[in-house]
Design a protein around this motif. Structure first.
Motif, PDB file in Angstrom:
ATOM      1  N   ALA A  75       0.827  -1.209   0.000  1.00 53.04           N
ATOM      2  CA  ALA A  75       0.000   0.000   0.000  1.00 53.04           C
ATOM      3  C   ALA A  75       0.861   1.259   0.000  1.00 53.04           C
ATOM      4  O   ALA A  75       0.350   2.357  -0.144  1.00 53.04           O
ATOM      5  N   PHE A  76       2.168   1.086   0.164  1.00 47.60           N
ATOM      6  CA  PHE A  76       3.100   2.218   0.208  1.00 47.60           C
ATOM      7  C   PHE A  76       2.687   3.249   1.250  1.00 47.60           C
ATOM      8  O   PHE A  76       2.619   4.430   0.968  1.00 47.60           O
ATOM      9  N   THR A  77       2.385   2.754   2.433  1.00 44.57           N
ATOM     10  CA  THR A  77       1.992   3.693   3.487  1.00 44.57           C
ATOM     11  C   THR A  77       2.727   3.367   4.781  1.00 44.57           C
ATOM     12  O   THR A  77       3.238   2.262   4.959  1.00 44.57           O
ATOM     13  N   ILE A  78       2.768   4.344   5.654  1.00 45.95           N
ATOM     14  CA  ILE A  78       3.283   4.131   7.009  1.00 45.95           C
ATOM     15  C   ILE A  78       2.169   4.545   7.945  1.00 45.95           C
ATOM     16  O   ILE A  78       1.600   5.626   7.788  1.00 45.95           O
ATOM     17  N   ASN A  79       1.830   3.681   8.884  1.00 43.83           N
ATOM     18  CA  ASN A  79       0.809   4.074   9.848  1.00 43.83           C
ATOM     19  C   ASN A  79       1.365   5.117  10.790  1.00 43.83           C
ATOM     20  O   ASN A  79       2.431   4.929  11.381  1.00 43.83           O
ATOM     21  N   ARG A  80       0.639   6.227  10.910  1.00 41.95           N
ATOM     22  CA  ARG A  80       1.172   7.322  11.704  1.00 41.95           C
ATOM     23  C   ARG A  80       0.754   7.237  13.151  1.00 41.95           C
ATOM     24  O   ARG A  80      -0.385   6.915  13.486  1.00 41.95           O
ATOM     25  N   PRO A 127      -1.592  11.491  12.758  1.00 37.01           N
ATOM     26  CA  PRO A 127      -1.897  10.511  13.815  1.00 37.01           C
ATOM     27  C   PRO A 127      -3.323  10.693  14.299  1.00 37.01           C
ATOM     28  O   PRO A 127      -3.917  11.757  14.121  1.00 37.01           O
ATOM     29  N   ALA A 128      -3.858   9.655  14.887  1.00 36.69           N
ATOM     30  CA  ALA A 128      -5.214   9.734  15.433  1.00 36.69           C
ATOM     31  C   ALA A 128      -5.255  10.748  16.556  1.00 36.69           C
ATOM     32  O   ALA A 128      -4.283  10.907  17.306  1.00 36.69           O
ATOM     33  N   ASN A 129      -6.343  11.476  16.651  1.00 33.12           N
ATOM     34  CA  ASN A 129      -6.496  12.416  17.758  1.00 33.12           C
ATOM     35  C   ASN A 129      -7.877  12.195  18.355  1.00 33.12           C
ATOM     36  O   ASN A 129      -8.884  12.534  17.750  1.00 33.12           O
ATOM     37  N   GLU A 130      -7.881  11.594  19.534  1.00 34.73           N
ATOM     38  CA  GLU A 130      -9.170  11.193  20.103  1.00 34.73           C
ATOM     39  C   GLU A 130      -9.992  12.380  20.557  1.00 34.73           C
ATOM     40  O   GLU A 130     -11.209  12.382  20.392  1.00 34.73           O
ATOM     41  N   THR A 131      -9.315  13.418  21.086  1.00 32.70           N
ATOM     42  CA  THR A 131     -10.086  14.567  21.566  1.00 32.70           C
ATOM     43  C   THR A 131     -10.832  15.251  20.419  1.00 32.70           C
ATOM     44  O   THR A 131     -11.930  15.753  20.605  1.00 32.70           O
ATOM     45  N   LEU A 132     -10.214  15.272  19.244  1.00 34.84           N
ATOM     46  CA  LEU A 132     -10.887  15.905  18.113  1.00 34.84           C
ATOM     47  C   LEU A 132     -11.681  14.901  17.288  1.00 34.84           C
ATOM     48  O   LEU A 132     -12.365  15.269  16.341  1.00 34.84           O
ATOM     49  N   GLY A 133     -11.551  13.614  17.633  1.00 32.66           N
ATOM     50  CA  GLY A 133     -12.281  12.600  16.883  1.00 32.66           C
ATOM     51  C   GLY A 133     -11.752  12.393  15.483  1.00 32.66           C
ATOM     52  O   GLY A 133     -12.496  12.056  14.574  1.00 32.66           O
ATOM     53  N   VAL A 134     -10.418  12.616  15.311  1.00 33.33           N
ATOM     54  CA  VAL A 134      -9.833  12.435  13.990  1.00 33.33           C
ATOM     55  C   VAL A 134      -9.195  11.054  13.909  1.00 33.33           C
ATOM     56  O   VAL A 134      -8.458  10.655  14.811  1.00 33.33           O
ATOM     57  N   GLU A 135      -9.477  10.336  12.852  1.00 36.52           N
ATOM     58  CA  GLU A 135      -8.884   9.014  12.691  1.00 36.52           C
ATOM     59  C   GLU A 135      -7.462   9.127  12.154  1.00 36.52           C
ATOM     60  O   GLU A 135      -7.110  10.115  11.520  1.00 36.52           O
ATOM     61  N   MET A 136      -6.701   8.074  12.353  1.00 37.04           N
ATOM     62  CA  MET A 136      -5.339   8.050  11.836  1.00 37.04           C
ATOM     63  C   MET A 136      -5.367   8.011  10.308  1.00 37.04           C
ATOM     64  O   MET A 136      -6.160   7.281   9.723  1.00 37.04           O
ATOM     65  N   MET A 137      -4.516   8.825   9.711  1.00 36.05           N
ATOM     66  CA  MET A 137      -4.380   8.765   8.256  1.00 36.05           C
ATOM     67  C   MET A 137      -2.954   8.348   7.971  1.00 36.05           C
ATOM     68  O   MET A 137      -2.017   9.024   8.397  1.00 36.05           O
ATOM     69  N   PRO A 138      -2.764   7.215   7.281  1.00 39.45           N
ATOM     70  CA  PRO A 138      -1.394   6.768   7.056  1.00 39.45           C
ATOM     71  C   PRO A 138      -0.639   7.705   6.122  1.00 39.45           C
ATOM     72  O   PRO A 138      -1.243   8.433   5.332  1.00 39.45           O
ATOM     73  N   ALA A 139       0.689   7.679   6.239  1.00 33.74           N
ATOM     74  CA  ALA A 139       1.512   8.538   5.397  1.00 33.74           C
ATOM     75  C   ALA A 139       1.753   7.857   4.060  1.00 33.74           C
ATOM     76  O   ALA A 139       2.346   6.789   4.000  1.00 33.74           O
ATOM     77  N   HIS A 140       1.267   8.484   2.991  1.00 35.19           N
ATOM     78  CA  HIS A 140       1.530   7.957   1.649  1.00 35.19           C
ATOM     79  C   HIS A 140       2.783   8.656   1.140  1.00 35.19           C
ATOM     80  O   HIS A 140       2.699   9.636   0.423  1.00 35.19           O
ATOM     81  N   TYR A 141       3.929   8.105   1.525  1.00 40.60           N
ATOM     82  CA  TYR A 141       5.171   8.848   1.261  1.00 40.60           C
ATOM     83  C   TYR A 141       5.494   8.992  -0.222  1.00 40.60           C
ATOM     84  O   TYR A 141       6.296   9.809  -0.617  1.00 40.60           O
ATOM     85  N   LEU A 142       4.815   8.205  -1.065  1.00 40.69           N
ATOM     86  CA  LEU A 142       5.103   8.317  -2.500  1.00 40.69           C
ATOM     87  C   LEU A 142       4.732   9.689  -3.063  1.00 40.69           C
ATOM     88  O   LEU A 142       5.193  10.071  -4.131  1.00 40.69           O
ATOM     89  N   TYR A 143       3.871  10.425  -2.328  1.00 44.19           N
ATOM     90  CA  TYR A 143       3.519  11.775  -2.765  1.00 44.19           C
ATOM     91  C   TYR A 143       4.764  12.640  -2.917  1.00 44.19           C
ATOM     92  O   TYR A 143       4.761  13.629  -3.637  1.00 44.19           O
TER      93      TYR A 143
END
Lengths: 293, 298, 300, 245
Positions: A5-10, D86-102
């Motif tokens: 998936a070319f991702t790193i879980n943050r 990263p996930a932030n529970e206080t704001l209710g934001v889910e973790m978004m993985p880093a798509h480093y290929l960008y």
């Protein structure tokens, strides 16, 4: 799985890993592209053509792939029938939209470079208009500083690192340059057209040729059809029956629906076909403007 | 520059090639007088505007409408009147709505005070943000936003928050799982953002348009082909909406209700400005014909 | 995925069934065949006269006489798109004439990516004309990517530099009149072509020559007479003729169909494929008959 | 009466020189009003006041473009997907993985800067080609969804039977004929030798002028209203010469 998936879980801690991965990608791509500069000149044209074609192909697939609505819990979404592992095609499309915008965004720097070049040259050469160039560069710098500062302040407020009260000055400054200067200037320039339309109509609306006369007559009828007081002129005619056709608002609507609409549709269709032909030529790499000569 | 041999120009020659600045000056004077002292003008409602009004007016309490408001100060003269009239209608009908914007990040700051002010008016059922309506705010990417909304409305706006919770968890989004659950999508715009809706919107969702008069030419075809439920055109359209509001809530029965705002106010200066234009065209033509007769330059 | 979903997945193909995609594919095929054929026998294609394009040399010539610059604006495209590329292709031939006569040019850009392409094209033209040293990098400029700031700057440039000729090609919106009237004030010859047909009347009112509609796309074929361009023009012509013929056939078939009442099966189909029905209108719409009939064919 | 608050009253001037920076204050309106007058001075002729305003305008606009690109494109559409959140529970934001290929987009886009280079100029075609290629691919979808439904709408009954009345039938016929005649004007490659075709093409041009006339008529309204709105801004909101809405 992560590898494909070319991702790193943050997590909050591993930002350095993510940054390192990104920097490595940037570095690797740079080397790869640097390598491109050494390829023989007869390979350049096909290579650019390949880039153009592949980027177009993504959207052509979007056109061709069948999709279905999928019920997931409470929500419905659209999925392609053939998922492209590991993503649904819609996600690929979302990325593509980003790619185009991000690249245009980075290229804006080229435009800014052009502006700086033109105006710094004027300033250093002591041009007659040097003062105005300084004004331009100054207001540009002011806008960039105020705009970015305001944005950072707003972002810090969003995560609770700062309060709106502490940033009041910068918020006010930004709203002055944006709302009271830039927006007002936009509106003022836009409204200038009222004058230009008047003088253009004065010159052009003459019964000089059949074409000019037709255009003038239709423009005036449509114009009157929008004015409530002008409608009062023909309000004496019956509301239905044959004579109602000569009420000015009915004439206007009739012209718009039955004459102007098909005429404009025809011209639009021609433009659409021209655009499609252009797109095809670009995709096939036979348009001169973008291909390498 | 036209070089005339004789030293004295006759009046027709002067009028034929009149300095445009005189025209500009007359326009400024006419508009200034009528902006300061407006005259009330009568109205004849356009059927395309009535079509949208009737559709929205026929909605039931608790129905949901999605609004995309794209106007900025640059088209304030037309769009603001339309937007205000639309808000009044929806609030009086108790229709829930969600507003998003694609034009400019500042738009929410411009329209929120307007909505709140209208919500205070009598007849507006004391509309509350988060209860009866929500602001989905600004979306930078037109393309992704429209396709996102069409594909999955809840997903598309779930990141936007009101009072600490996602707007899709507010009562406004109750029972709204797909864009087709919305009775209508109304786009208020001064730019071509509407084209994407034509391209992306599936046939089941109805689309209404409130646009500037300049856009009417290219968008009326979509009304004719029924891709639009109705189209409200320019300041005249705003005036139409205001007139229809006043018909449904007449001043003698509902004395405190505000039905008319900028739509009617701008109508009289507009009328005289357009009359000036017609007069100018007529004079220009007479001058040309007279010159031709006297064998002057044609 | 159930059968229903597979069927439903063809939703995107719209209310007109397979016809919609087939037509698009057909148009593409016309264009491709046109290009292939024209490559084989180039020179066999003749194009009708496009008056505005014959004036380009005259306009540039006048600029040379007065030693005033030629202004070019490749439109306000929101991205680097085919319209801007087409405009720049036309400008290439204008720049070529200007380079020959050493007429100064001003190419003002709205989008940074268009600016990059313009820069390259202008450089190339001066190079091929053998006068690379006459090329001033600053004559091709990026101005601003905000509509009215761009218009203000172009108006200012026109007035200050007293341009002798102005060419507006591409996507134009409200600012068209600001540019055209200002150039008119300084007495410039103006040639305009825009893909936004809503702006064409204003260019007609204020400019000397206007290319209507897709004469804009025909322009590069007209100027350059290259087989590829001529071929796609012929392909587009064939598509237009097909659409005209289709309109006539549809008219006849539909008229006959409209005289018979709807069946329950028809109604069900309209329900299923989501034809919009508006209040106060008959159900289903009249002009759907024809396509209803066509839709039956694939789904049996 | 109405002049009590207007520019002719001392209160107006007092209020102005309070330099109140609250939104909608007289001071802030005055800034906008002066800039508006600067642009309007172009109507008389190009002058120093206009030139000043124009340069302020272009400077602000370009500055804002930079800000907007960073705010709305580079940060949310490039940096965030590349770095993830990263996930932030206080704001209710889910973790978004880093798509480093960008990350690859940066050097790719930067190739455009080779446009000034003599030797490697062709490299700038790669990013530009990708952008224009992405545009070109979308055109199939756009053509299909925008134009074909309109052609479909040309199929209308022209026989006055059933629910079609005689006027409807005539109107429908006019619509289709107009459409075909105008479209025939845009046929380029067929020699228009025959008198009939030449006539059709000429009529097509006239009908096109009907369409353009209609656009002219509808547009004039918009343009005047915009000026009226500015006049309202200057006379009522700024100089306070009349009763506000």
């Amino acid at each position: 799985m992560e590898l494909f998936a070319f991702t790193i879980n943050r997590t909050p801690e591993n930002w350095a890993t993510a940054l390192l991965a990104a920097v490595l990608v940037i570095f690797a791509t740079s080397i790869l592209l640097f390598g491109l500069s050494r390829i023989p000149s007869n390979m350049r044209r096909p290579l650019v053509g390949l880039f153009v074609f592949i980027s177009g192909l993504f959207w052509i697939l979007d056109w061709a792939l069948p999709r279905s609505r999928v019920q997931e819990g409470a929500t419905t979404s659209v999925k392609t029938l053939i998922p492209i592992y590991p993503y649904d095609y819609q996600e690929v499309i979302n990325v593509l939209v980003n790619v185009s915008q991000v690249m245009s965004g980075i290229i804006l720097a080229l435009g800014v470079l052009s502006i700086l070049r033109v105006h710094f040259k004027k300033v250093f050469k002591g041009d007659r208009d040097a003062f105005f160039s300084i004004v331009l560069l100054g207001s540009m710098a002011a806008m960039i500083v105020i705009g970015l500062w305001d944005w950072i302040a707003t972002n810090r407020e969003a995560v609770g690192m700062s309060t709106p009260e502490a940033n009041e000055t910068i918020h006010t400054a930004f709203s002055i340059v944006f709302l009271d200067m830039l927006q007002i200037l936009d509106a003022a320039m836009f409204s200038l057209i009222a004058f230009f339309i008047l003088s253009a109509a004065y010159r052009a609306f003459r019964v000089r040729s059949i074409e000019a006369t037709i255009m003038m007559a239709v423009a005036l009828i449509v114009l009157l059809g929008f004015i409530p007081l002008a409608m009062a002129l023909t309000a004496g005619l019956p509301a239905d029956g044959f004579l109602s056709n000569f009420r000015i608002e009915n004439m206007k609507t009739w012209i718009l629906l039955n004459m102007s609409t098909p005429a404009l549709r025809a011209i639009d269709l021609g433009l659409g076909l021209g655009l499609l032909a252009m797109a095809l030529r670009i995709l096939l790499g036979i348009e001169k403007g973008v291909a390498v000569d | 520059m036209i070089q005339e041999p004789q030293t004295e120009k006759n009046i027709w020659q002067t009028l034929y090639a009149i300095d445009r600045r005189w025209l500009y000056l007359i326009l400024i004077i006419v508009v200034s007088i009528l902006v300061v002292n407006p005259i009330t003008v009568p109205n004849v409602v356009d059927p395309a505007a009535k079509s949208l009004y009737d559709y929205l007016s026929g909605l039931e309490e608790g129905d949901f409408v999605y609004i995309e408001s794209d106007w900025t100060n640059s088209t304030r003269g037309e769009s603001r009147g339309q937007f205000e009239a639309l808000m009044r209608l929806l609030m009086r009908k108790k229709v829930r709505f969600c507003i998003s914007t694609l034009g400019d990040p500042q738009i929410p700051d411009i329209i929120r005070p307007i909505i709140n002010q209208i919500a205070q008016e009598p007849g507006s059922n004391n509309y509350q943000e988060g209860q009866d309506w929500v602001m989905a705010g600004y979306f930078p990417n037109l393309e992704a936003h429209v396709s996102g909304l069409v594909n999955n409305i809840r997903n598309a706006v779930k990141d936007k928050q009101f009072a600490g919770k996602s707007i899709v968890d507010t009562p406004v989004f109750e029972g709204i799982n797909d864009l087709s659950d919305a009775k209508c999508v109304v786009v208020i715009t001064g730019s071509s953002t509407i084209n994407l809706w034509y391209e992306r919107l599936r046939a089941k969702t109805k689309l209404g348009l409130m646009c500037t008069a300049v856009m009417s030419g290219e968008n009326i075809p979509y009304y004719v082909s029924r891709q639009l439920v109705g189209i409200v055109i320019g300041a005249k359209g705003a005036f139409d909406f205001e007139t229809l509001l006043a018909e449904e809530w007449p001043a003698d029965e509902y004395p405190d209700y505000t039905n008319y705002t900028s739509g009617r106010r701008y109508m009289s200066p507009l009328f005289f400005a357009l009359m000036l234009l017609i007069l100018a065209v007529v004079v220009g033509n007479i001058a040309m014909i007279q010159l031709k007769k006297s064998g002057g330059r044609s | 995925m159930g059968e229903q979903q597979v069927l439903e997945s063809f939703l995107q193909y719209g209310r007109y069934g397979w016809l919609l995609m087939l037509t698009t594919a057909l148009v593409v095929a016309y264009l491709l065949v046109g290009i292939v054929l024209a490559r084989k026998r180039s020179g066999a294609v003749t194009i009708r006269r496009i008056p505005g394009l014959d004036q380009i040399d005259e306009a540039v010539g006048r600029a040379t006489e007065t030693a005033r610059p030629v202004l070019m604006v490749p439109g306000l495209s929101g991205a680097l798109d085919g319209i801007a590329v087409q405009a720049l292709t036309i400008f290439a031939s204008i720049i070529r004439t200007a380079a020959r006569f050493s007429t100064p040019i001003r190419l003002l850009n709205y989008h940074p990516a268009v600016y990059a392409v313009a820069q390259e094209i202008a450089k190339d033209v001066y190079q091929t004309e053998g006068v690379p040293d006459k090329y001033d990098v600053d004559s091709v400029r990026f101005v601003s990517d905000r509509q009215f700031a761009f218009a203000a700057a172009v108006a200012g440039t026109i007035q200050r530099d007293k341009v002798a000729a102005a060419f507006y090609m591409g996507d134009f919106y409200a600012e068209s009149l600001i540019m055209a009237e200002n150039a008119n004030m300084v007495g410039a010859i103006q040639v305009a072509a825009t893909t936004q047909f809503t702006q064409t009347p204003f260019f007609i009112a204020a400019c000397d020559y206007v290319l209507l509609g897709d004469e804009f796309y025909a322009a590069s074929a007209y100027l350059g007479r290259e087989p590829v361009l001529l071929g796609s023009l012929v392909g587009a012509d064939w598509a237009k003729l097909t659409f005209m013929a289709f309109a006539v056939v549809a008219l006849v078939v539909h008229s006959i169909q409209a005289s018979r009442p709807l069946t329950d099966q028809d109604r069900q189909r309209f329900e299923e494929y989501g034809t919009p029905v508006l209040p106060g209108q008959e159900y289903p719409q009249r002009n759907e008959y024809f396509f209803n009939w066509i839709n039956r064919i694939p789904r049996g | 009466m109405i002049f009590a608050q207007s520019v002719f009253s001392p209160q107006w001037w007092q209020e102005l020189f309070r330099f109140d920076t609250a939104e909608g204050s007289l001071f802030r309106i005055t800034i906008g009003a002066i800039l508006t007058l600067g642009l309007y001075s172009l109507l008389y002729r190009e002058n120093k006041f206009y030139r000043f305003t124009e340069h302020v305008f272009v400077g602000l606009a370009t500055g804002f473009s930079v800000v907007a690109i960073v705010k709305e494109v580079l940060y949310p559409q490039w940096w965030i997907p590349m770095m993830g959140t990263p996930a932030n529970e206080t704001l209710g934001v889910e973790m978004m993985p880093a798509h480093y290929l960008y990350g690859a987009l940066l050097p790719l886009a930067c190739l455009a800067f080779f446009v000034f280079s003599k030797k490697h100029g062709w490299l700038s075609r790669i990013p530009l080609g990708i952008i224009v290629g992405l545009w070109a691919g979308q055109q199939l979808n756009a053509f299909q969804n925008r134009f074909l439904p309109q052609i479909a709408d040309q199929a209308r009954p022209i026989l006055p039977v059933g629910e079609t009345t005689v006027p409807m039938a005539i109107n429908n016929l006019i619509v289709v004929v107009t459409w075909i005649v105008v479209l025939s004007y845009f046929v380029y490659s067929f020699e228009q030798q025959s008198k009939f075709l030449q006539r059709t093409s000429m009529v097509g041009r006239w009908l096109l002028m009907v369409g353009f006339g209609a656009i002219f008529g509808t547009t004039m309204m918009t343009r005047f209203v915009l000026f009226i709105d500015r006049a309202y801004f200057l006379l009522i909101e700024w100089l306070r010469l009349g009763k506000p809405l």
